[in-house]
Scaffold this motif. Structure first.
Motif, mmCIF file in Angstrom:
data_model
loop_
_atom_site.group_PDB
_atom_site.id
_atom_site.type_symbol
_atom_site.label_atom_id
_atom_site.label_comp_id
_atom_site.label_asym_id
_atom_site.label_seq_id
_atom_site.Cartn_x
_atom_site.Cartn_y
_atom_site.Cartn_z
ATOM 1 N N MET A 53 98.102 6.178 -47.561
ATOM 2 C CA MET A 53 99.476 5.730 -47.847
ATOM 3 C C MET A 53 99.469 4.425 -48.628
ATOM 4 O O MET A 53 100.279 4.240 -49.545
ATOM 5 C CB MET A 53 100.283 5.589 -46.549
ATOM 6 C CG MET A 53 100.685 6.913 -45.938
ATOM 7 S SD MET A 53 101.848 6.746 -44.554
ATOM 8 C CE MET A 53 100.784 6.119 -43.268
ATOM 9 N N HIS A 54 98.561 3.517 -48.278
ATOM 10 C CA HIS A 54 98.509 2.239 -48.990
ATOM 11 C C HIS A 54 98.082 2.449 -50.443
ATOM 12 O O HIS A 54 98.644 1.835 -51.357
ATOM 13 C CB HIS A 54 97.577 1.258 -48.286
ATOM 14 C CG HIS A 54 97.599 -0.104 -48.876
ATOM 15 N ND1 HIS A 54 98.711 -0.928 -48.803
ATOM 16 C CD2 HIS A 54 96.680 -0.789 -49.596
ATOM 17 C CE1 HIS A 54 98.457 -2.057 -49.443
ATOM 18 N NE2 HIS A 54 97.238 -1.994 -49.931
ATOM 19 N N LEU A 107 106.929 -0.142 -48.415
ATOM 20 C CA LEU A 107 105.818 0.784 -48.181
ATOM 21 C C LEU A 107 104.475 0.101 -48.378
ATOM 22 O O LEU A 107 103.532 0.317 -47.620
ATOM 23 C CB LEU A 107 105.935 2.010 -49.081
ATOM 24 C CG LEU A 107 107.162 2.900 -48.849
ATOM 25 C CD1 LEU A 107 107.165 4.071 -49.820
ATOM 26 C CD2 LEU A 107 107.251 3.384 -47.413
ATOM 27 N N TYR A 108 104.403 -0.733 -49.390
ATOM 28 C CA TYR A 108 103.151 -1.456 -49.653
ATOM 29 C C TYR A 108 102.795 -2.374 -48.479
ATOM 30 O O TYR A 108 101.685 -2.336 -47.957
ATOM 31 C CB TYR A 108 103.265 -2.255 -50.953
ATOM 32 C CG TYR A 108 102.016 -3.037 -51.272
ATOM 33 C CD1 TYR A 108 100.948 -2.431 -51.916
ATOM 34 C CD2 TYR A 108 101.895 -4.370 -50.901
ATOM 35 C CE1 TYR A 108 99.785 -3.146 -52.186
ATOM 36 C CE2 TYR A 108 100.743 -5.086 -51.165
ATOM 37 C CZ TYR A 108 99.693 -4.464 -51.817
ATOM 38 O OH TYR A 108 98.538 -5.162 -52.079
ATOM 39 N N GLU A 109 103.752 -3.202 -48.070
ATOM 40 C CA GLU A 109 103.495 -4.179 -47.006
ATOM 41 C C GLU A 109 103.243 -3.508 -45.660
ATOM 42 O O GLU A 109 102.347 -3.906 -44.923
ATOM 43 C CB GLU A 109 104.659 -5.172 -46.885
ATOM 44 C CG GLU A 109 104.687 -6.202 -47.983
ATOM 45 C CD GLU A 109 103.463 -7.110 -47.978
ATOM 46 O OE1 GLU A 109 102.988 -7.515 -46.890
ATOM 47 O OE2 GLU A 109 102.960 -7.400 -49.071
ATOM 48 N N TRP A 110 104.063 -2.502 -45.313
ATOM 49 C CA TRP A 110 103.908 -1.865 -44.008
ATOM 50 C C TRP A 110 102.586 -1.113 -43.899
ATOM 51 O O TRP A 110 101.966 -1.108 -42.845
ATOM 52 C CB TRP A 110 105.082 -0.932 -43.716
ATOM 53 C CG TRP A 110 106.391 -1.661 -43.615
ATOM 54 C CD1 TRP A 110 106.617 -2.869 -42.989
ATOM 55 C CD2 TRP A 110 107.638 -1.258 -44.162
ATOM 56 N NE1 TRP A 110 107.939 -3.219 -43.124
ATOM 57 C CE2 TRP A 110 108.595 -2.252 -43.837
ATOM 58 C CE3 TRP A 110 108.058 -0.157 -44.888
ATOM 59 C CZ2 TRP A 110 109.928 -2.165 -44.207
ATOM 60 C CZ3 TRP A 110 109.397 -0.066 -45.257
ATOM 61 C CH2 TRP A 110 110.319 -1.069 -44.925
ATOM 62 N N THR A 111 102.148 -0.486 -44.998
ATOM 63 C CA THR A 111 100.854 0.199 -44.935
ATOM 64 C C THR A 111 99.707 -0.805 -44.898
ATOM 65 O O THR A 111 98.719 -0.597 -44.199
ATOM 66 C CB THR A 111 100.669 1.184 -46.109
ATOM 67 O OG1 THR A 111 100.837 0.500 -47.358
ATOM 68 C CG2 THR A 111 101.639 2.347 -46.010
ATOM 69 N N LEU A 112 99.847 -1.906 -45.612
ATOM 70 C CA LEU A 112 98.825 -2.952 -45.578
ATOM 71 C C LEU A 112 98.695 -3.529 -44.172
ATOM 72 O O LEU A 112 97.589 -3.691 -43.647
ATOM 73 C CB LEU A 112 99.158 -4.058 -46.578
ATOM 74 C CG LEU A 112 98.171 -5.222 -46.657
ATOM 75 C CD1 LEU A 112 96.798 -4.736 -47.116
ATOM 76 C CD2 LEU A 112 98.693 -6.288 -47.611
ATOM 77 N N ILE A 130 110.849 4.239 -40.780
ATOM 78 C CA ILE A 130 112.230 4.006 -41.220
ATOM 79 C C ILE A 130 112.282 3.941 -42.743
ATOM 80 O O ILE A 130 113.168 4.536 -43.369
ATOM 81 C CB ILE A 130 112.805 2.712 -40.586
ATOM 82 C CG1 ILE A 130 112.987 2.896 -39.079
ATOM 83 C CG2 ILE A 130 114.119 2.308 -41.259
ATOM 84 C CD1 ILE A 130 113.276 1.612 -38.319
ATOM 85 N N GLY A 131 111.334 3.236 -43.352
ATOM 86 C CA GLY A 131 111.268 3.142 -44.809
ATOM 87 C C GLY A 131 111.064 4.496 -45.460
ATOM 88 O O GLY A 131 111.705 4.822 -46.463
ATOM 89 N N ILE A 132 110.171 5.303 -44.891
ATOM 90 C CA ILE A 132 109.930 6.643 -45.425
ATOM 91 C C ILE A 132 111.201 7.478 -45.354
ATOM 92 O O ILE A 132 111.566 8.165 -46.311
ATOM 93 C CB ILE A 132 108.764 7.325 -44.668
ATOM 94 C CG1 ILE A 132 107.431 6.645 -44.986
ATOM 95 C CG2 ILE A 132 108.699 8.818 -45.000
ATOM 96 C CD1 ILE A 132 106.274 7.083 -44.088
ATOM 97 N N ALA A 133 111.907 7.407 -44.221
ATOM 98 C CA ALA A 133 113.152 8.173 -44.065
ATOM 99 C C ALA A 133 114.215 7.718 -45.064
ATOM 100 O O ALA A 133 114.872 8.547 -45.712
ATOM 101 C CB ALA A 133 113.669 8.044 -42.631
#
Length: 159
Positions: A53-54, A107-112, A130-133
């Motif tokens: 994902m990252h 998405l970048y920060e949460w996967t990191l 939540i971001g994906i949704a």
């Protein structure tokens, strides 16, 4: 601004659709990996989900978001659609800003952060889901707006 020929418009529209398709495809992968990460008990599988994902957030998400945004603005400016003439285009612009914020930053920060959580689910995973949704919903709504073009033309002439 000078209007473009029908051939140029079709090429630009094709590029716009390709970039939008990439965005939606990447979202499908994020849904699968996010759900897999949610249910796995294996730390290596969790780490692999976050790694993929990252990588996608750092590459495909950014490239497709930039491509879709640039081609969308170009289509608006170089055709009779305009940037602010139609309500459906304005709605897509607002949703695009949401997609940029979620894609580029979220998405970048949460996967990191998920990668740095050493194989455990934390609050970052909840924010990621939540971001994906939100990202998926905004993309689907943009597709719907592009096909049905609801709301009609604004009364005030604008760009």
């Amino acid at each position: 601004m000078k209007k473009i020929t029908l051939r140029q418009r079709r090429i630009l529209l094709l590029l716009h659709i390709i970039f939008a398709g990439i965005m939606l495809g990447v979202q499908a992968v994020f849904i699968i990996l996010g759900l897999t990460a949610s249910v796995t008990k294996d730390a290596e599988v969790l780490q692999a989900c976050y790694t993929i994902m990252h990588l996608l957030a750092d590459s495909s998400v950014r490239a497709s978001t930039i491509g879709t945004t640039v081609t969308g603005i170009a289509l608006s400016l170089m055709t009779s659609w305009g940037l602010f003439r139609y309500y459906w285009i304005i709605a897509k612009e607002v949703l695009t800003l949401l997609a940029i914020g979620i894609g580029f930053i979220g998405l970048y920060e949460w996967t990191l952060r998920g990668l740095n959580d050493n194989g455990s689910l934390t609050i970052h995973h909840t924010w990621l889901l939540i971001g994906i949704a939100l990202q998926t919903a905004s993309l689907v709504i943009m597709y719907i707006l592009s096909v049905w073009k609801p709301g009609g033309k604004r009364k005030t002439p604008a760009l």
